[in-house]
Scaffold this motif. Sequence first.
Motif, PDB file in Angstrom:
ATOM      1  N   ASN A  77       0.828  -1.211   0.000  1.00 34.08           N
ATOM      2  CA  ASN A  77       0.000   0.000   0.000  1.00 34.08           C
ATOM      3  C   ASN A  77       0.860   1.259   0.000  1.00 34.08           C
ATOM      4  OD1 ASN A  77      -2.400  -1.418  -0.060  1.00 34.08           O
ATOM      5  ND2 ASN A  77      -2.605  -1.451   2.160  1.00 34.08           N
ATOM      6  N   MET A  78       1.943   1.258   0.784  1.00 35.07           N
ATOM      7  CA  MET A  78       2.847   2.414   0.804  1.00 35.07           C
ATOM      8  C   MET A  78       3.572   2.558  -0.533  1.00 35.07           C
ATOM      9  SD  MET A  78       4.450   2.525   4.683  1.00 35.07           S
ATOM     10  CE  MET A  78       5.524   1.162   4.363  1.00 35.07           C
ATOM     11  N   CYS A  79       3.937   1.437  -1.124  1.00 38.01           N
ATOM     12  CA  CYS A  79       4.672   1.446  -2.389  1.00 38.01           C
ATOM     13  C   CYS A  79       3.799   1.946  -3.540  1.00 38.01           C
ATOM     14  CB  CYS A  79       5.188   0.039  -2.677  1.00 38.01           C
ATOM     15  SG  CYS A  79       6.551  -0.037  -3.835  1.00 38.01           S
ATOM     16  N   ALA A  80       2.511   1.719  -3.437  1.00 41.46           N
ATOM     17  CA  ALA A  80       1.579   2.113  -4.501  1.00 41.46           C
ATOM     18  C   ALA A  80       1.568   3.623  -4.729  1.00 41.46           C
ATOM     19  CB  ALA A  80       0.173   1.610  -4.182  1.00 41.46           C
ATOM     20  N   LYS A  81       2.025   4.390  -3.755  1.00 44.29           N
ATOM     21  CA  LYS A  81       2.069   5.848  -3.935  1.00 44.29           C
ATOM     22  C   LYS A  81       3.024   6.244  -5.057  1.00 44.29           C
ATOM     23  CE  LYS A  81       5.725   6.783  -0.626  1.00 44.29           C
ATOM     24  NZ  LYS A  81       6.063   7.088   0.735  1.00 44.29           N
ATOM     25  N   HIS A  82       3.949   5.365  -5.404  1.00 48.83           N
ATOM     26  CA  HIS A  82       4.907   5.647  -6.481  1.00 48.83           C
ATOM     27  C   HIS A  82       4.340   5.339  -7.872  1.00 48.83           C
ATOM     28  CE1 HIS A  82       7.962   6.596  -3.614  1.00 48.83           C
ATOM     29  NE2 HIS A  82       7.913   5.402  -3.071  1.00 48.83           N
ATOM     30  N   ILE A 123      -0.531   3.098 -15.154  1.00 47.28           N
ATOM     31  CA  ILE A 123      -1.567   2.117 -14.833  1.00 47.28           C
ATOM     32  C   ILE A 123      -0.868   0.875 -14.293  1.00 47.28           C
ATOM     33  CG2 ILE A 123      -3.388   0.645 -15.786  1.00 47.28           C
ATOM     34  CD1 ILE A 123      -3.648   2.776 -18.043  1.00 47.28           C
ATOM     35  N   SER A 124      -1.296   0.401 -13.152  1.00 41.55           N
ATOM     36  CA  SER A 124      -0.688  -0.791 -12.557  1.00 41.55           C
ATOM     37  C   SER A 124      -0.878  -1.995 -13.474  1.00 41.55           C
ATOM     38  CB  SER A 124      -1.326  -1.089 -11.200  1.00 41.55           C
ATOM     39  OG  SER A 124      -0.885  -2.341 -10.716  1.00 41.55           O
ATOM     40  N   ASP A 125       0.110  -2.866 -13.500  1.00 44.79           N
ATOM     41  CA  ASP A 125      -0.043  -4.105 -14.275  1.00 44.79           C
ATOM     42  C   ASP A 125      -0.898  -5.125 -13.521  1.00 44.79           C
ATOM     43  OD1 ASP A 125       1.655  -5.164 -12.336  1.00 44.79           O
ATOM     44  OD2 ASP A 125       3.083  -6.002 -13.756  1.00 44.79           O
ATOM     45  N   GLY A 126      -1.348  -4.765 -12.328  1.00 46.82           N
ATOM     46  CA  GLY A 126      -2.241  -5.631 -11.560  1.00 46.82           C
ATOM     47  C   GLY A 126      -1.534  -6.654 -10.700  1.00 46.82           C
ATOM     48  N   GLN A 127      -0.216  -6.692 -10.756  1.00 47.35           N
ATOM     49  CA  GLN A 127       0.555  -7.671  -9.983  1.00 47.35           C
ATOM     50  C   GLN A 127       1.224  -6.988  -8.800  1.00 47.35           C
ATOM     51  OE1 GLN A 127       0.766 -11.004 -10.831  1.00 47.35           O
ATOM     52  NE2 GLN A 127      -0.688 -10.507 -12.438  1.00 47.35           N
ATOM     53  N   GLN A 128       1.418  -7.744  -7.746  1.00 48.13           N
ATOM     54  CA  GLN A 128       2.250  -7.327  -6.627  1.00 48.13           C
ATOM     55  C   GLN A 128       3.293  -8.415  -6.457  1.00 48.13           C
ATOM     56  OE1 GLN A 128      -0.155  -6.660  -3.159  1.00 48.13           O
ATOM     57  NE2 GLN A 128      -1.063  -4.795  -3.986  1.00 48.13           N
ATOM     58  N   TYR A 129       4.507  -8.092  -6.832  1.00 50.07           N
ATOM     59  CA  TYR A 129       5.607  -9.044  -6.718  1.00 50.07           C
ATOM     60  C   TYR A 129       6.141  -8.931  -5.300  1.00 50.07           C
ATOM     61  CZ  TYR A 129       5.098  -8.593 -11.747  1.00 50.07           C
ATOM     62  OH  TYR A 129       4.582  -8.556 -13.022  1.00 50.07           O
ATOM     63  N   THR A 146       7.855  -9.524 -18.454  1.00 48.79           N
ATOM     64  CA  THR A 146       8.107  -9.103 -19.833  1.00 48.79           C
ATOM     65  C   THR A 146       7.715  -7.645 -19.966  1.00 48.79           C
ATOM     66  OG1 THR A 146       7.626 -11.334 -20.635  1.00 48.79           O
ATOM     67  CG2 THR A 146       7.549  -9.538 -22.260  1.00 48.79           C
ATOM     68  N   PHE A 147       8.608  -6.868 -20.564  1.00 48.39           N
ATOM     69  CA  PHE A 147       8.312  -5.484 -20.888  1.00 48.39           C
ATOM     70  C   PHE A 147       8.119  -5.406 -22.395  1.00 48.39           C
ATOM     71  CE2 PHE A 147      10.961  -4.912 -16.988  1.00 48.39           C
ATOM     72  CZ  PHE A 147       9.939  -4.465 -16.180  1.00 48.39           C
ATOM     73  N   PHE A 148       7.032  -4.766 -22.811  1.00 50.82           N
ATOM     74  CA  PHE A 148       6.662  -4.719 -24.222  1.00 50.82           C
ATOM     75  C   PHE A 148       7.214  -3.462 -24.885  1.00 50.82           C
ATOM     76  CE2 PHE A 148       3.651  -7.481 -22.125  1.00 50.82           C
ATOM     77  CZ  PHE A 148       3.713  -8.596 -22.949  1.00 50.82           C
ATOM     78  N   GLY A 149       7.677  -3.638 -26.116  1.00 46.45           N
ATOM     79  CA  GLY A 149       8.304  -2.568 -26.873  1.00 46.45           C
ATOM     80  C   GLY A 149       7.440  -1.334 -27.016  1.00 46.45           C
ATOM     81  N   GLU A 150       8.113  -0.186 -27.077  1.00 40.61           N
ATOM     82  CA  GLU A 150       7.484   1.124 -27.256  1.00 40.61           C
ATOM     83  C   GLU A 150       6.524   1.479 -26.114  1.00 40.61           C
ATOM     84  OE1 GLU A 150       8.561   3.276 -29.505  1.00 40.61           O
ATOM     85  OE2 GLU A 150       9.970   1.713 -30.095  1.00 40.61           O
ATOM     86  N   THR A 151       6.789   0.948 -24.918  1.00 36.61           N
ATOM     87  CA  THR A 151       5.967   1.233 -23.748  1.00 36.61           C
ATOM     88  C   THR A 151       6.836   1.857 -22.663  1.00 36.61           C
ATOM     89  OG1 THR A 151       4.555  -0.654 -24.266  1.00 36.61           O
ATOM     90  CG2 THR A 151       4.389   0.223 -22.029  1.00 36.61           C
ATOM     91  N   THR A 152       6.297   2.837 -21.974  1.00 37.36           N
ATOM     92  CA  THR A 152       6.988   3.470 -20.851  1.00 37.36           C
ATOM     93  C   THR A 152       6.493   2.826 -19.561  1.00 37.36           C
ATOM     94  OG1 THR A 152       7.191   5.540 -22.054  1.00 37.36           O
ATOM     95  CG2 THR A 152       7.433   5.650 -19.652  1.00 37.36           C
ATOM     96  N   TYR A 153       7.442   2.443 -18.710  1.00 38.46           N
ATOM     97  CA  TYR A 153       7.141   1.740 -17.462  1.00 38.46           C
ATOM     98  C   TYR A 153       7.666   2.516 -16.269  1.00 38.46           C
ATOM     99  CZ  TYR A 153       6.006  -2.435 -20.153  1.00 38.46           C
ATOM    100  OH  TYR A 153       5.429  -3.325 -21.012  1.00 38.46           O
ATOM    101  N   ARG A 154       7.093   2.216 -15.126  1.00 32.99           N
ATOM    102  CA  ARG A 154       7.640   2.640 -13.842  1.00 32.99           C
ATOM    103  C   ARG A 154       7.680   1.409 -12.950  1.00 32.99           C
ATOM    104  NH1 ARG A 154       6.246   7.781 -10.142  1.00 32.99           N
ATOM    105  NH2 ARG A 154       7.556   8.666 -11.779  1.00 32.99           N
ATOM    106  N   ILE A 155       8.848   1.157 -12.374  1.00 33.25           N
ATOM    107  CA  ILE A 155       9.005   0.098 -11.381  1.00 33.25           C
ATOM    108  C   ILE A 155       9.166   0.775 -10.028  1.00 33.25           C
ATOM    109  CG2 ILE A 155      10.511  -1.726 -10.502  1.00 33.25           C
ATOM    110  CD1 ILE A 155      11.162  -2.476 -13.296  1.00 33.25           C
ATOM    111  N   ALA A 156       8.355   0.369  -9.062  1.00 34.20           N
ATOM    112  CA  ALA A 156       8.471   0.859  -7.689  1.00 34.20           C
ATOM    113  C   ALA A 156       8.902  -0.306  -6.813  1.00 34.20           C
ATOM    114  CB  ALA A 156       7.137   1.423  -7.212  1.00 34.20           C
ATOM    115  N   ALA A 157       9.863  -0.058  -5.932  1.00 34.16           N
ATOM    116  CA  ALA A 157      10.401  -1.112  -5.071  1.00 34.16           C
ATOM    117  C   ALA A 157      10.433  -0.623  -3.633  1.00 34.16           C
ATOM    118  CB  ALA A 157      11.807  -1.484  -5.524  1.00 34.16           C
ATOM    119  N   CYS A 158       9.862  -1.405  -2.724  1.00 38.56           N
ATOM    120  CA  CYS A 158       9.754  -0.969  -1.337  1.00 38.56           C
ATOM    121  C   CYS A 158       9.994  -2.124  -0.370  1.00 38.56           C
ATOM    122  CB  CYS A 158       8.366  -0.402  -1.057  1.00 38.56           C
ATOM    123  SG  CYS A 158       7.904   0.954  -2.145  1.00 38.56           S
TER     124      CYS A 158
END
Length: 142
Positions: free
Chosen positions: A29-34, A40-46, A62-74
């Motif tokens: 929940n705290m990490c979701a602030k990032h 848009i969340s990929d719907g997974q919580q690793y 898998t990261f799909f081409g021509e897409t911008t991502y954000r990875i949050a780690a907590c």
Amino acid sequence: MKKFILVLSLIIGVSCINKSAAQCDSIANMCAKHIISTFISDGQQYRSLLLNSEEYAEFHTTFFGETTYRIAACSGRSDGNLIFNIYDQDRHLLFSNHSQRNAPYWDFKVKSTVETIIEAQLDVNKNPGSGCAVILIGFKQK
């Protein structure tokens, strides 16, 4: 007497599992602030419970081409406790937040689709005990 000890051990074990799950829920929940509104969340919580700073959690995605991502780690109650590294399938390092003072998130765009391995580890200098590692991934809608 054996039954009593077995039942007591089972109750203690279930209690520890429930505490670990609750700890991971709070961290997620705290990490979701990032994952801000432009992502848009990929719907997974690793998630992974790390017992010490020598253990690694490993996640595949898998990261799909021509897409911008954000990875949050907590991990823990504050940012910067978790080191994460992203590798391609051949274990070539693509990114490490360790060189960025354990930044809690990273934005990037991939040119072509790539399968990756994300490793997470507690930072011994900031969180010497155990903890739950949580990785969240968001993507920008085109």
